[in-house]
Scaffold this motif. Structure first.
Motif, PDB file in Angstrom:
ATOM      1  N   LYS A 294     -27.955  30.986  22.405  1.00  0.00           N
ATOM      2  CA  LYS A 294     -28.538  29.637  22.438  1.00  0.00           C
ATOM      3  C   LYS A 294     -27.920  28.806  23.555  1.00  0.00           C
ATOM      4  CE  LYS A 294     -29.752  29.231  17.528  1.00  0.00           C
ATOM      5  NZ  LYS A 294     -29.530  28.465  16.280  1.00  0.00           N
ATOM      6  N   MET A 295     -26.598  28.878  23.670  1.00  0.00           N
ATOM      7  CA  MET A 295     -25.928  28.084  24.704  1.00  0.00           C
ATOM      8  C   MET A 295     -26.335  28.557  26.105  1.00  0.00           C
ATOM      9  SD  MET A 295     -24.191  25.792  23.049  1.00  0.00           S
ATOM     10  CE  MET A 295     -25.549  25.843  21.845  1.00  0.00           C
ATOM     11  N   ALA A 296     -26.419  29.872  26.290  1.00  0.00           N
ATOM     12  CA  ALA A 296     -26.783  30.408  27.606  1.00  0.00           C
ATOM     13  C   ALA A 296     -28.220  30.036  27.969  1.00  0.00           C
ATOM     14  CB  ALA A 296     -26.611  31.923  27.617  1.00  0.00           C
ATOM     15  N   LYS A 297     -29.119  30.086  27.008  1.00  0.00           N
ATOM     16  CA  LYS A 297     -30.504  29.680  27.272  1.00  0.00           C
ATOM     17  C   LYS A 297     -30.571  28.206  27.660  1.00  0.00           C
ATOM     18  CE  LYS A 297     -33.079  32.943  24.347  1.00  0.00           C
ATOM     19  NZ  LYS A 297     -33.938  33.075  23.149  1.00  0.00           N
ATOM     20  N   LYS A 298     -29.786  27.398  26.977  1.00  0.00           N
ATOM     21  CA  LYS A 298     -29.840  25.949  27.194  1.00  0.00           C
ATOM     22  C   LYS A 298     -29.160  25.529  28.493  1.00  0.00           C
ATOM     23  CE  LYS A 298     -28.636  21.553  24.902  1.00  0.00           C
ATOM     24  NZ  LYS A 298     -29.978  20.931  25.073  1.00  0.00           N
ATOM     25  N   TYR A 299     -28.039  26.200  28.847  1.00  0.00           N
ATOM     26  CA  TYR A 299     -27.217  25.707  29.949  1.00  0.00           C
ATOM     27  C   TYR A 299     -27.159  26.631  31.164  1.00  0.00           C
ATOM     28  CZ  TYR A 299     -25.751  22.250  26.528  1.00  0.00           C
ATOM     29  OH  TYR A 299     -25.748  21.237  25.593  1.00  0.00           O
ATOM     30  N   ALA A 300     -27.950  27.673  31.188  1.00  0.00           N
ATOM     31  CA  ALA A 300     -27.967  28.573  32.347  1.00  0.00           C
ATOM     32  C   ALA A 300     -28.206  27.772  33.628  1.00  0.00           C
ATOM     33  CB  ALA A 300     -29.045  29.631  32.183  1.00  0.00           C
ATOM     34  N   GLY A 301     -27.396  28.037  34.629  1.00  0.00           N
ATOM     35  CA  GLY A 301     -27.569  27.366  35.907  1.00  0.00           C
ATOM     36  C   GLY A 301     -26.874  26.025  36.017  1.00  0.00           C
ATOM     37  N   LYS A 302     -26.294  25.521  34.921  1.00  0.00           N
ATOM     38  CA  LYS A 302     -25.520  24.277  34.977  1.00  0.00           C
ATOM     39  C   LYS A 302     -24.104  24.625  35.434  1.00  0.00           C
ATOM     40  CE  LYS A 302     -28.415  21.171  33.163  1.00  0.00           C
ATOM     41  NZ  LYS A 302     -28.831  19.957  33.886  1.00  0.00           N
ATOM     42  N   PRO A 303     -23.702  24.231  36.619  1.00  0.00           N
ATOM     43  CA  PRO A 303     -22.375  24.629  37.114  1.00  0.00           C
ATOM     44  C   PRO A 303     -21.236  24.052  36.286  1.00  0.00           C
ATOM     45  CG  PRO A 303     -23.347  22.982  38.554  1.00  0.00           C
ATOM     46  CD  PRO A 303     -24.429  23.402  37.600  1.00  0.00           C
TER      47      PRO A 303
END
Length: 337
Positions: free
Chosen positions: A152-161
């Motif tokens: 869930k976290m990876a889906k939500k925050y992917a690409g956020k440095p």
């Protein structure tokens, strides 16, 4: 005439170089005081070091929120995040999501996700780096829940440095192969949705036996670092523990000090300023990023706040504990260098 032209050109180039250095210095100062993510960008791991977008070690410094249950829960809000940035001058915030305790993630998944995501989003809005910490001593027993959470976290925050995944807080006295197997399972799920963001892996004995981890690090994935924890005044956390970390660094293990405290390992005990200064100097020498434990108003040594401190930040110095006053001063001094 040609000689004159050549001299003039050299003078111009020198002035441009000086101007560029001044601009970079100003940008660095602004980033530490206002926007560290703009300066450092996405983090990566190369040759045993955590590096930023300029291929230099960023040395992030900040604070860990306490367990997202009990007394610490009330400080998971936007006002506190803004105050920690403006008054403590943090560049990093650690979100310590409780897993096993009553009202923790295993008992209240929806409530915990809502609480931590609003706090993560507040940190991102403030241009801070944020550690998403699976705050669990027994994560290998909860691997399926962990995988689902980090998906869930990876889906939500992917690409956020800004975002860093810390997938197991302080494994107890369990073997490195067990920790490694758990980590590979969770990393595999994260990497399906977030190919690049930094992932921090725990080590045996409450993140102390990093020298053991360094002999057999995880392979096959990029941008993996390893957490190292210490409590600066604890009699058992002195030269021998520092030597373990030194050995790991020499073996090329990228370390991230995701938790340390000024007191002893139970969160209480003495606050020895000499021992604490020794550890801080060691962090600076090795350019290691760190998060200090912790934002809570419990009556204990490592608590930043005195009992009754406002849930909205804006704490006067009188509401800071000796640990809080010390850490605030250190953060302001070090992050403004």
């Amino acid at each position: 005439m040609p000689s004159y032209m050549m001299i003039s050109r050299k003078i111009i180039l020198k002035k441009i170089a000086i101007f560029s250095l001044l601009c970079f210095a100003c940008a660095s100062a602004f980033a530490q005081n206002g926007n560290p993510v703009s300066l450092h960008g996405a983090l990566s791991v190369e040759n045993g070091k955590i590096l930023d977008q300029h291929h230099i070690e960023p040395q992030l410094r900040g604070i860990s929120l306490s367990w997202s249950v009990w007394a610490g829960r009330k400080y998971y809000n936007n006002d506190v995040v803004k105050w920690l940035k403006s008054d403590f001058n943090i560049s990093l915030l650690r979100i310590s999501m409780a897993v096993e305790p009553d009202s923790g993630y295993l008992k209240d998944q929806a409530g915990q996700e809502q609480l931590i995501t609003k706090t993560i989003d507040a940190a991102i809005k403030q241009n801070l780096y944020v550690l998403i910490d699976w705050h669990d001593h027994h994560a290998s027993k909860n691997v399926e829940a962990s995988k689902l959470f980090f998906i869930k976290m990876a889906k939500k925050y992917a690409g956020k440095p800004n975002v860093i995944y810390e997938i197991w807080n302080e494994p107890e006295r369990v073997s490195w192969p067990l920790i490694k197997d758990y980590a590979v399972q969770v990393i595999t799920e994260i990497r399906k949705y977030d190919a690049n963001n930094l992932i921090v892996v725990g080590s045996p004995a409450w993140d102390q036996d990093v020298d053991i981890t360094a002999k057999d690090p995880i392979s096959g994935f990029k941008n993996i670092a390893y957490s190292f924890h210490f409590y600066a005044s604890d009699p058992s956390h002195q030269e021998k523990l520092m030597a373990k970390a030194d050995a790991a660094i020499q073996m090329g293990l990228p370390l991230f000090v995701t938790e340390w405290g000024v007191g002893e390992s139970d969160g209480n005990g003495v606050f020895d300023r000499t021992k604490t200064a020794t550890w801080l100097n060691w962090l600076e020498k090795n350019k290691l990023s760190w998060a200090n434990w912790n934002i809570t108003d419990k009556d204990e040594t490592t608590a930043i706040l005195k009992p009754g401190a406002s849930v909205k930040g804006k704490w006067p110095v009188q509401m800071l504990t000796p640990a809080g006053d010390y850490i605030r001063s250190q953060l302001n001094e070090l992050n403004r260098k």
